[in-house]
Enzyme design. Structure first.
Site, mmCIF file in Angstrom:
data_model
loop_
_atom_site.group_PDB
_atom_site.id
_atom_site.type_symbol
_atom_site.label_atom_id
_atom_site.label_comp_id
_atom_site.label_asym_id
_atom_site.label_seq_id
_atom_site.Cartn_x
_atom_site.Cartn_y
_atom_site.Cartn_z
ATOM 1 N N LYS A 75 -4.745 6.745 8.528
ATOM 2 C CA LYS A 75 -4.989 6.273 7.130
ATOM 3 C C LYS A 75 -6.378 6.420 6.446
ATOM 4 O O LYS A 75 -7.268 6.441 7.125
ATOM 5 C CB LYS A 75 -4.813 4.428 7.376
ATOM 6 C CG LYS A 75 -4.909 3.611 5.962
ATOM 7 C CD LYS A 75 -4.532 2.191 6.433
ATOM 8 C CE LYS A 75 -4.648 1.483 5.173
ATOM 9 N NZ LYS A 75 -4.143 0.108 5.400
ATOM 10 N N SER A 150 -0.307 -2.332 3.250
ATOM 11 C CA SER A 150 -1.028 -1.345 2.564
ATOM 12 C C SER A 150 -0.972 -0.044 3.211
ATOM 13 O O SER A 150 -1.200 0.868 2.428
ATOM 14 C CB SER A 150 -2.431 -1.962 2.354
ATOM 15 O OG SER A 150 -2.945 -1.715 3.897
ATOM 16 N N SER A 174 -0.364 -5.293 7.133
ATOM 17 C CA SER A 174 -0.500 -3.842 6.575
ATOM 18 C C SER A 174 0.098 -2.682 7.438
ATOM 19 O O SER A 174 0.271 -1.637 7.084
ATOM 20 C CB SER A 174 -1.691 -3.447 6.049
ATOM 21 O OG SER A 174 -1.658 -3.980 4.779
#
Ligand code: GLN
Length: 475
Positions: A75, A150, A174
């Site tokens: 990420k 997210s 997330s």
């Protein structure tokens, strides 16, 4: 397609000369180009292929690390030296990391190959991946829908076979929610299990780093590698790391708690039925299913959004254009420069949270909101402590709905926040949670189920999950 089910099978095939690591990486790079419309990568590192032959040789002569040849996406909130790290924000558009995060370094030290950095909500704030300066990520099951957030890019990269495994972060869901929306496994470890060094802070007392994968074996081996004490993060605990991947198979019978508060109004009936079916199967296999209560559940969203925005408002004060990142041009004095930089650099949701967080910390409101929420946070921990006196694992839905349409909730922040109803409690209590895909709904969209365990009991989650995903209903 990928010709292996998990990392261990891949290693065997490389050893036997049935898979060439170079071809395997080429396969991923080509597929990433073919699926670029999903928009799940912010950056792809084509030169990662340079390590292929060396690692393949190490595998063959027995000197390779545990993750040799595993192709991993991370990420874009995790630092990797000399590579861009944007947090999907314009304010860090041109930022290049000067060091590597501990979790990522541990992957590299075990010979994993980092193929790229994945799209996400700006500074990991969101539940749909629509709050990204790089644009939304599309759900591979239905391109008109969100992948969750997210860590949407990390989830899609695994779901669409654009890497073997990915790392995401979970502050309020997330990892688990996008895993649910994309039909894969996603583990949020205990707070303090994995070092946060090199993870861009959102809400420091909630943030965790964990893996997405398609097999329990891969989740286990990655967790084993990234976990454990780190001098560079004082909140990372010095607690022994089990060799998770060795112990995931068991014939143990579990005490499984079903909290009644997680099955009330707002839960999609198809999700409820799919979970009920799983519960029946677990019962028929001899597990002990017990109804429990987590009485403070209804306060989770309010408590979570007060505390995380407060922490975010403080953490994000460092982006002011003076030290690094974007700086607004032609501003008047220093204060104007700060204001213009932050006004132009941050997206709407991030600004909303900074304002909310600043408000709950301000004189006069601190006691009413922030201090009170801290006290309520303690009650969540107590609810779980009580539950774990009688159960090993708690089983719930991961999200009240399946993946929703792009744009469906983006104009109503409260509606968006409500999609975190079943995931935020684990972060308030610091406990681990795992999403397991349990099938598709009538429209062909993935349904997720969440397992939670007490702090540092990730192994129980993996063991029970292994019993569940072994069955034919795993997509
Ligand atoms: N969706 C939650 C939020 O918007 C969780 C985010 C996260 O876990 N990083 O805050």
């Amino acid at each position: 397609m990928k010709e292996y089910k998990n990392h261990f099978e891949k290693l065997e095939k490389i050893k036997a000369g049935k898979i060439s690591l170079r071809e395997n990486i080429e396969f991923f790079l080509k597929r990433i180009r073919e699926y670029s419309h999903l928009n799940c990568y912010n950056f792809v590192f084509e030169d990662c292929i340079d390590r292929a032959d060396l690692i393949e040789e190490k595998i063959k002569n027995g000197t390779a690390g545990k993750l040799a040849g595993m192709v991993v996406a991370i990420k874009d909130v995790l630092a990797l030296k000399d590579k861009p790290m944007t947090c999907s924000s314009n304010i860090l558009r041109n930022f290049v990391s000067i060091y590597t995060s501990t979790a990522v370094q541990r992957l590299i030290d075990e010979d994993a190959i980092i193929i790229g950095k994945t799209n996400c909500d700006e500074f990991a704030m969101g539940s749909s991946n629509e709050n990204s300066a790089f644009g939304p990520v599309l759900n591979p099951y239905d391109n008109s829908r969100v992948p969750g957030g997210s860590s949407g890019g990390s989830a899609v990269a695994v779901a669409a076979d654009l890497c073997d495994v990915s790392l995401g972060t979970d502050t309020g869901g997330s990892i688990r929610q996008p895993a649910a929306f994309c039909g894969i496994l996603g583990l949020k470890p205990t707070y303090g299990r994995v070092s946060r060094y090199g993870l861009t802070a959102f809400a420091s007392s909630f943030d965790t780093i964990g893996p997405f994968a398609k097999s329990i074996e891969d989740i286990a081996i990655v967790l084993e590698v990234i976990s454990g004490k780190d001098e560079k993060d004082s909140t990372c605990q010095d607690i022994e790391v089990p060799e998770y991947s060795k112990y995931i198979s068991t014939d143990k019978k579990f005490n499984i708690g079903i909290p009644k508060e997680y099955f009330g109004e707002g839960l999609d009936p198809e999700i409820r039925d799919a979970i009920q079916k799983q519960i029946e199967t677990l019962k028929s296999q001899g597990h002990n299913v017990i109804e429990i209560s987590l009485p403070h559940t209804e306060y989770a969203i309010a408590t979570y959004y007060i505390l995380t925005t407060a922490e975010a408002s403080s953490n994000l004060s460092r982006y002011e254009g003076a030290h690094y990142g974007f700086r607004a041009e032609n501003s008047g004095d220093l204060i104007d420069m700060y204001t213009d930089t932050r006004t132009l650099g941050f997206g709407k949701e991030v600004k909303r949270r900074i304002m909310l967080g600043t408000y709950v910390l301000s004189a006069g409101y601190y006691d009413a909101y922030y201090r009170k929420a801290q006290k309520v946070r303690r009650l969540f921990k107590q609810d779980f402590d009580k539950a774990f006196e009688i159960v090993d694992v708690i089983l719930t839905p991961t999200s009240p709905t399946v993946a929703f349409k792009i744009g469906e909730k983006s104009s109503d922040p409260l509606e968006m926040y409500l999609s975190d109803i079943y995931t935020t409690s684990a972060n308030l209590a610091g406990i681990p949670g795992l999403n397991i895909p349990i099938g598709l709904n009538k429209d062909g969209l993935p349904i997720g189920m969440q397992l939670m365990a007490n702090q540092f009991e990730e192994l129980k989650l993996l063991q029970l999950a292994k019993l569940i995903v072994n069955k034919e209903n795993y997509q």
